[in-house]
Scaffold this active site. Structure first.
Site, short mmCIF file in Angstrom:
data_model
loop_
_atom_site.label_atom_id
_atom_site.label_comp_id
_atom_site.label_asym_id
_atom_site.label_seq_id
_atom_site.Cartn_x
_atom_site.Cartn_y
_atom_site.Cartn_z
N HIS A 279 -10.70 12.10 -32.30
CA HIS A 279 -10.30 11.06 -32.81
C HIS A 279 -8.80 11.30 -33.51
O HIS A 279 -8.41 10.40 -34.39
CB HIS A 279 -11.25 10.23 -34.02
CG HIS A 279 -12.41 9.85 -33.78
ND1 HIS A 279 -12.91 8.81 -33.15
CD2 HIS A 279 -13.63 10.98 -33.78
CE1 HIS A 279 -14.13 8.80 -32.78
NE2 HIS A 279 -14.46 9.87 -33.06
N GLN B 254 4.27 -0.89 6.51
CA GLN B 254 5.51 -0.25 6.46
C GLN B 254 5.94 0.18 4.97
O GLN B 254 6.93 0.97 4.54
CB GLN B 254 6.50 -0.90 7.21
CG GLN B 254 8.21 -0.55 7.10
CD GLN B 254 9.04 -1.04 7.91
OE1 GLN B 254 8.89 -0.93 9.21
NE2 GLN B 254 9.86 -2.01 7.59
N LYS C 171 5.30 3.81 2.65
CA LYS C 171 6.07 5.07 2.20
C LYS C 171 6.77 5.18 0.99
O LYS C 171 6.90 6.10 0.27
CB LYS C 171 7.19 5.08 3.52
CG LYS C 171 6.59 5.49 4.85
CD LYS C 171 7.55 5.18 6.15
CE LYS C 171 6.76 4.73 7.25
NZ LYS C 171 6.08 3.46 7.08
N ASN D 189 3.15 2.55 16.45
CA ASN D 189 1.94 2.67 15.63
C ASN D 189 1.04 4.07 15.19
O ASN D 189 0.95 4.17 14.24
CB ASN D 189 0.96 1.61 15.92
CG ASN D 189 1.34 0.21 16.16
OD1 ASN D 189 2.48 -0.13 15.60
ND2 ASN D 189 0.56 -0.62 16.54
N GLU E 39 8.47 13.07 -23.24
CA GLU E 39 8.32 11.82 -23.16
C GLU E 39 8.48 11.27 -21.74
O GLU E 39 7.70 10.22 -21.42
CB GLU E 39 9.29 11.15 -23.85
CG GLU E 39 9.09 11.55 -25.43
CD GLU E 39 10.22 11.31 -26.44
OE1 GLU E 39 9.99 10.17 -27.30
OE2 GLU E 39 11.15 11.82 -26.26
N TYR F 218 -2.97 -2.27 13.06
CA TYR F 218 -1.69 -2.31 12.50
C TYR F 218 -1.32 -3.72 12.15
O TYR F 218 -1.09 -4.44 12.82
CB TYR F 218 -0.92 -1.70 13.35
CG TYR F 218 0.66 -1.41 12.61
CD1 TYR F 218 1.00 -0.30 11.86
CD2 TYR F 218 1.74 -2.37 12.92
CE1 TYR F 218 2.39 -0.37 11.26
CE2 TYR F 218 2.93 -2.05 12.34
CZ TYR F 218 3.04 -1.19 11.38
OH TYR F 218 4.44 -1.19 10.52
N SER G 182 20.12 14.52 -31.03
CA SER G 182 20.52 13.19 -31.21
C SER G 182 21.86 13.04 -31.37
O SER G 182 22.61 13.80 -31.91
CB SER G 182 19.51 12.68 -32.37
OG SER G 182 20.38 11.49 -32.85
N LYS H 235 17.67 16.51 -35.44
CA LYS H 235 16.86 16.12 -34.39
C LYS H 235 16.82 17.05 -33.22
O LYS H 235 17.94 17.45 -32.68
CB LYS H 235 16.77 14.91 -34.14
CG LYS H 235 16.51 13.84 -35.25
CD LYS H 235 16.12 12.38 -34.77
CE LYS H 235 14.71 12.44 -34.01
NZ LYS H 235 14.47 10.99 -33.69
N1 ARG Z 1 8.68 1.10 10.74
C1 ARG Z 1 7.27 1.10 11.16
C2 ARG Z 1 6.35 1.31 9.84
O1 ARG Z 1 6.88 2.12 9.25
C3 ARG Z 1 6.59 1.65 12.40
C4 ARG Z 1 5.84 1.04 13.11
C5 ARG Z 1 6.06 -0.09 13.64
N2 ARG Z 1 5.00 -0.74 14.41
C6 ARG Z 1 5.40 -1.96 15.10
N3 ARG Z 1 4.25 -2.38 15.85
N4 ARG Z 1 6.09 -2.84 14.73
O2 ARG Z 1 5.11 0.93 9.95
#
Ligand code: ARG
Length: 467
Positions: free
Chosen positions: A166, A332, A335, A120, A300, A327, A287, A293
């Site tokens: 505008h 998770q 990311k 954690n 874009e 936690y 194009s 073009k």
């Molecule tokens: N892979 C987990 C995450 O990205 C890591 C932490 C996991 N911790 C746990 N107590 N299961 O959050």
């Protein structure tokens, strides 16, 4: 970096005797994060080296074991960097993949690395380090984009173009002034980035699972070794918090919004109807069917990336909303949103910097458009106030009549004969023609932050000293 399911060491072996059987295949699939969190390998190893070094310094592990751990971790780092590391989904995530490999490499000493920490605080650390580096990269890239605009602004401090409200012609401005508007916007984005770096500059490691630890660790030592200002102050908050990731996404979303406005302007400006800029071949496409073009694809796509970044921000806010402390595995999912947004943002800033540097500015087209649409009408009203002593509201009315007349005659204000103007208001003299040109209009707007070339140059100097 291959992934394999054939690894003999299941994650159950990592967390000991409690679990009798291996996970269901679906459980393994939903649980595993190695597919994306392997991006954190360098941060994970840095964190582990700092942690092991501190443990040895505090006498919690022997310095012999620490040496083995550090050596093993460095070996793993080069294995991963050279593509010679086999990631395993059964080992769930980057933390356990590295720890399992460490055990293979150095034996029982590997088991001491996880003393006084938990995944954690480990993941909170790795991710913070990653986001911090990304913010630092973003800061540099924004500096590059600002520099590109400063150069274009300097070159075009006197180039007149229509200013719009505008998207209707409003008053003449200079292209340099318009460029400097973007410098202000990206300057604010950069200062948000700097603040975010300050906010996240606290080290999570040592918060352990959520309550801290009974081992005599030194969190100030690891914080310093990892380049953080200080350790976090509350272990529960530390493992619960993803504000740093959300702040990154919020900044990315605001920056993206700015980039998308620029993208939209470039799309408009580069149409044959406007013809204000021509994109370089390097940043446009042709194009397959219409040979004439030249499409502003990069602009874009920048406009579209913004939608994607907004999606990531909303996704992470929604993931975190309503989570009880501390936690939860929901976290998770943080990311991928950040990784995806970071990639989009980097690409968008890089593409825009290239486009701004490369585009050809058609000053003749801009100037011609600046004079159309009665863009100097306000100048006429201001002249009536200044030279004939009219109240502004009356001057506005008189000017409106002049505009209506010019419109009915199909000419510009400056093309109306003096007799026509005098028929509308007797105080008008031929001096009025001096202020009806777009250059005179622009040069007169010397108020602080205004569009006069002298003011634009002042703004450029201000930012040059800060870039
Ligand atoms: N892979 C987990 C995450 O990205 C890591 C932490 C996991 N911790 C746990 N107590 N299961 O959050």
């Amino acid at each position: 970096m291959a992934e394999s399911n054939t690894d003999t060491k299941s994650s159950n072996q990592m967390w000991g005797g409690r679990f009798a059987s291996g996970p269901d295949a679906i459980m393994e699939e939903i649980n595993a994060s190695i597919g994306f969190d392997k991006k954190l390998f360098a941060q994970d190893i840095r964190g582990s080296i700092a942690h092991a070094t501190m443990l040895a310094h505090q006498g919690i592990i022997s310095s012999d074991d620490k040496d083995k751990i550090v050596h093993g971790l460095n070996t793993i780092l080069s294995e991963i960097e050279s593509g010679n590391f086999e990631f395993s989904r059964r080992l769930e995530d980057i933390h356990m993949n590295i720890e399992a490999r460490l055990a293979t490499l150095i034996g029982p000493a590997a088991g001491r690395l996880h003393t006084a920490r938990s995944r954690n605080d480990q993941v909170a650390l790795d991710f913070r380090l990653w986001v911090k580096e990304e913010l630092e990269k973003t800061e540099k890239m924004l500096t590059g984009l600002i520099a590109a605009f400063l150069d274009r602004a300097e070159e075009h401090a006197e180039s007149v173009m229509p200013g719009f409200t505008h998207l209707q012609t409003a008053q003449p401005v200079t292209f340099g002034h318009h460029c400097m508007a973007y410098v202000e916007m990206f300057g604010r984005d950069r200062s948000r980035v700097r603040h975010a770096i300050e906010h996240l500059d606290e080290s999570p490691i040592g918060a352990a699972a959520l309550a801290g630890t009974g081992y005599p660790i030194d969190r100030h030592m690891t914080a310093k070794a990892l380049g953080f200002r200080e350790p976090t102050r509350n272990s529960i908050d530390t493992v619960s918090d993803r504000d740093f990731a959300i702040e990154f996404l919020a900044i990315a979303a605001i920056t993206g919004m700015h980039l998308s406005r620029l993208a939209e302007e470039i799309v408009i400006w580069s149409t044959p109807q406007f013809g204000f800029v021509r994109l370089s071949d390097a940043f446009s496409t042709g194009s397959s069917i219409m040979p004439q073009k030249k499409n502003p694809d990069a602009a874009e796509l920048v406009r579209a990336k913004t939608g994607r970044i907004n999606g990531s921000l909303v996704a992470l806010l929604t993931i975190m909303k309503g989570l009880p402390l501390a936690y939860s595995k929901d976290m998770q999912e943080d990311k991928e949103q950040v990784f995806d947004a970071a990639e989009s943002l980097e690409l968008a800033i890089a593409a825009m910097t290239g486009m701004v540097r490369d585009m050809t500015v058609n000053t003749a087209r801009m100037k011609a458009a600046a004079g159309s649409g009665f863009s100097t009408a306000t100048d006429l009203a201001d002249w009536l106030v200044r030279e004939a002593g009219l109240p502004f509201r009356d001057a506005h009315h008189v000017t409106g009549r002049a505009v209506a007349l010019a419109e009915s005659k199909g000419c510009d204000l400056a093309e109306l004969p003096l007799s026509d103007l005098q028929a509308i208001h007797s105080a008008i003299t031929d001096k009025v023609y001096d202020i009806l040109t777009v250059e005179a209009s622009v040069a007169s707007r010397k108020s602080f932050g205004g569009t006069a070339p002298s003011e634009v140059r002042r703004q450029i100097a201000f930012w040059r000293a800060r870039n």
